[in-house]
Scaffold this motif. Sequence first.
Motif, PDB file in Angstrom:
ATOM      1  N   LEU A   1     131.413 -70.606 -85.752  1.00 26.58           N
ATOM      2  CA  LEU A   1     131.757 -70.129 -87.076  1.00 26.58           C
ATOM      3  C   LEU A   1     131.546 -71.233 -88.128  1.00 26.58           C
ATOM      4  O   LEU A   1     131.051 -70.960 -89.219  1.00 26.58           O
ATOM      5  CB  LEU A   1     133.208 -69.646 -87.081  1.00 26.58           C
ATOM      6  CG  LEU A   1     133.689 -69.017 -88.392  1.00 26.58           C
ATOM      7  CD1 LEU A   1     132.897 -67.747 -88.684  1.00 26.58           C
ATOM      8  CD2 LEU A   1     135.157 -68.692 -88.310  1.00 26.58           C
ATOM      9  N   ARG A   2     131.909 -72.468 -87.773  1.00 23.80           N
ATOM     10  CA  ARG A   2     131.745 -73.576 -88.703  1.00 23.80           C
ATOM     11  C   ARG A   2     130.265 -73.785 -89.048  1.00 23.80           C
ATOM     12  O   ARG A   2     129.907 -74.007 -90.195  1.00 23.80           O
ATOM     13  CB  ARG A   2     132.335 -74.846 -88.094  1.00 23.80           C
ATOM     14  CG  ARG A   2     132.456 -75.967 -89.086  1.00 23.80           C
ATOM     15  CD  ARG A   2     133.087 -77.187 -88.478  1.00 23.80           C
ATOM     16  NE  ARG A   2     134.402 -76.862 -87.907  1.00 23.80           N
ATOM     17  CZ  ARG A   2     135.053 -77.639 -87.081  1.00 23.80           C
ATOM     18  NH1 ARG A   2     134.540 -78.779 -86.693  1.00 23.80           N
ATOM     19  NH2 ARG A   2     136.218 -77.283 -86.606  1.00 23.80           N
ATOM     20  N   THR A   7     125.596 -73.388 -92.683  1.00 29.53           N
ATOM     21  CA  THR A   7     124.264 -72.835 -92.919  1.00 29.53           C
ATOM     22  C   THR A   7     124.245 -71.990 -94.187  1.00 29.53           C
ATOM     23  O   THR A   7     123.305 -72.079 -94.987  1.00 29.53           O
ATOM     24  CB  THR A   7     123.822 -71.981 -91.706  1.00 29.53           C
ATOM     25  OG1 THR A   7     123.859 -72.794 -90.541  1.00 29.53           O
ATOM     26  CG2 THR A   7     122.442 -71.421 -91.910  1.00 29.53           C
ATOM     27  N   ALA A   8     125.256 -71.173 -94.407  1.00 31.32           N
ATOM     28  CA  ALA A   8     125.322 -70.343 -95.611  1.00 31.32           C
ATOM     29  C   ALA A   8     125.399 -71.202 -96.871  1.00 31.32           C
ATOM     30  O   ALA A   8     124.731 -70.915 -97.877  1.00 31.32           O
ATOM     31  CB  ALA A   8     126.520 -69.406 -95.534  1.00 31.32           C
TER      32      ALA A   8
END
Length: 187
Positions: A1-2, A7-8
């Motif tokens: 998730l991190r 990346t986003a």
Amino acid sequence: LRGLIITAMFMAMLSSLSSVYNSASTLITVDLYQRHWKATASERELVMCGRVSSLIMTGLTFAWFPMMTSQHGLLFLFVQSVSMHLFPTLVVVFLLGMLTTFVNKQGALAGVASGFFVGILQMTMALATSSEACEKPFFKWECMHFNHFAILLAVLVTIVSCGVSKLFPPPSSEQLAGKTIWTGPET
């Protein structure tokens, strides 16, 4: 998730940089190169000018990184400081152009030139001054808070723009038509 969040954020940053580079490249190519240097430039020359200007802006971005990393985690305050040294000039000249009928292009140009000169000078002095030097009880120009400086810069640009505009003839009613809140649209 991190990793997904990182990346986003990275993709959002790349999108922002891409749009800034594209806009600046278009301004340089169309407004400067084609209008002032080579009006008969071919499509290939315009594309090459756009690519070169994007490359130069990328180089300037990388040259600016050491200045940003030296701010000890206070990047937001650094961005606000740079903004307050440059943006009041543009805002004041824009508002004077919309709200008055006597400010002319000579006054606007003098206001922008003086505002940018004083703003960049004070910003450079503030960045070069250590925080220990600003702990003295007396006022120092280079230690002024950027929000207070923005107010003084706005006043300076207003005085210069209005003063220089009074030395030259005001814009004609044809030039003002539809451009201020006091003038109606062209007929």
